[in-house]
Design a protein around this motif. Sequence first.
Motif, PDB file in Angstrom:
ATOM      1  N   UNK A 102     -25.746  36.029  13.378  1.00 28.34           N
ATOM      2  CA  UNK A 102     -25.895  35.526  14.756  1.00 28.34           C
ATOM      3  C   UNK A 102     -26.174  34.026  14.678  1.00 28.34           C
ATOM      4  N   UNK A 103     -25.215  33.208  15.150  1.00 29.52           N
ATOM      5  CA  UNK A 103     -25.405  31.760  15.133  1.00 29.52           C
ATOM      6  C   UNK A 103     -24.489  31.152  16.196  1.00 29.52           C
ATOM      7  N   UNK A 104     -25.035  30.269  17.030  1.00 28.90           N
ATOM      8  CA  UNK A 104     -24.237  29.679  18.094  1.00 28.90           C
ATOM      9  C   UNK A 104     -23.298  28.585  17.590  1.00 28.90           C
ATOM     10  N   UNK A 105     -23.429  28.185  16.332  1.00 29.08           N
ATOM     11  CA  UNK A 105     -22.540  27.185  15.727  1.00 29.08           C
ATOM     12  C   UNK A 105     -21.399  27.933  15.023  1.00 29.08           C
ATOM     13  N   UNK A 106     -20.168  27.837  15.544  1.00 31.12           N
ATOM     14  CA  UNK A 106     -19.052  28.578  14.940  1.00 31.12           C
ATOM     15  C   UNK A 106     -18.801  28.175  13.493  1.00 31.12           C
TER      16      UNK A 106
END
Length: 577
Positions: A9-13
């Motif tokens: 889970x990470x908002x940075x692709x």
Amino acid sequence: MRPLSILAIDDDPLIGMLIAAYVQRLGHAVVHVLSGEQALLRYAEQAFDLVLVDRQMPGLDGLDTTRALREMQQARGWLPIIMLSGGTAIDEQVLALNAGCDDFIAKPINFQILEAKLNSFWRIARMQQQIAGQHQQLQHYASLEAEERRICSFLMERLLHREMLDSQHIKYLLQPAAEVSGDLLLACTSRNGDVYVMLADATGHGLPAALTLIPLSQAFYAMAAKGFQLDTIARELNHQHRSYSPSDRFVAATMARYNPYESSIEVWNGGLPPALLIDSQGQVLRSFRSHNLPLGILPSHEFICETETVQVAECSHLLLFSDGLIEAENPTAEPFGFAQLQQCVAAGAVADCLERVQAAVLKHLQGAIAHDDLSCLLLDCRAPAVSAGTQLEPAPAATTSGQVQSWEFNLCLQAEQLRRLDLEPLLTEFCNTLGLDPQRQGPFSLILRELITNAVDHGLLGLGSGLKDGPEGFERYVLARIERLEALTSGQIQLDICQVGSPQGNQLSIGVTDSGPGFDWPGLKNSTAAPSLYHGRGLQLVRRLSSRVEIHGRGNRVTALLCWDSIPGTKAAERFL
């Protein structure tokens, strides 16, 4: 190593792609999502082995996402969560751990550290799965054991026959060390009025011990109800135990038979503490120590039965107890002890002694749990004799259209049968099969026992009733009977039993003839037993139960007649009481 299924889970692709590429190169499967909300949806749909969660994300941040995942894991089981954060401060790590994370990795990510942590948590997850599987197995075994205990408790409760133990002449205490007791208390009244009791203590306690007692209880009830001798019952119980129980399991037991007509008690003790005959004030009159091995140790051909028979005084009681009672230890490992038991018994009226014993044991334990079952039984040796005509054991109907069946049989018994057979219950059972009138079974059994006993003791063995005179006379008589019967090599008894049923009246004739020299019976014909004498009660009992008693020849043939109306519902006992 089995490949892991990992949720990243990470908002940075870009970071998500780097993590996925590295983890996939290690052989694991990765699903990357950009927010906590998406992570919760995917976690609800798919089972993951491990979660990597970023600390800073819009919407649900890493802490809130972790808390939500932990809520979902309450129903699915624990799985590791690792926090990824650009902040390296101690406070950040504490926040992550308090939110429910299992570890913390600082950004930028050191992939060697990530690999090591994945391997470490994979091992932990595998152990967790093994523990969960073992826990599930244990729950299954516990469920099976609970069901076995429930069924065994039900069987043991039925085997106790509490309606017999709850008699006004019997009091008992049974406190199991486990859910199921390995001690068994039994009581039964035979069709001839004798009262039988038994206390059995199986090896160990709980379910394994209780299971070994089941076949013994059935054999005891069946034989006691028919009036078998204690040595015959003990031999059969020993045979039953060796047939149905493992060789390393045995049963210590004490059995007693109280004869209210002769005011005598017979005790067989195999491996238990001494049974105590006590007076109304709790003073010990006689101690019946163990002279036999417990049931199940010796094979039938080596099993030896030794019983003790004594005359009992008025207001006497018999106390049976297991070793678990006197060996109960307090927190300092001090046993309750035989001396303290005697003090409790003698501290007041004997009728209340079990309540005193129970209170004293609980006080002695001081809250500790007894390591063995606690049991004791008190028999009041003033049980009322059964009146004539009373049917103690249900019998099959022996009539057709209300008419008593007619039958007859004759039997000649030689010395060899007289030495080894327990005659009265065998003959009574055979006559029941022929069609003995159910209302006559109790009186028939008593009369037959007394006539056979007189024929053997006085006719063939030459025992004089005067041997019973004095406080120790009854024991002297019993010992002499055993010795002479074992040495008997000749002599015989002829039995002639006939039942006639007719509309004019029914009649049961019991004739016993012995080959002995006889005796001077005219002087005895109208005699009665004085209360102070220790003999003569048998003939008095036969006359009381019979319509007529006839003595023939030189006194070696006696015939007892029972006559009763053929009208159904007539109180037959009134005809010959």
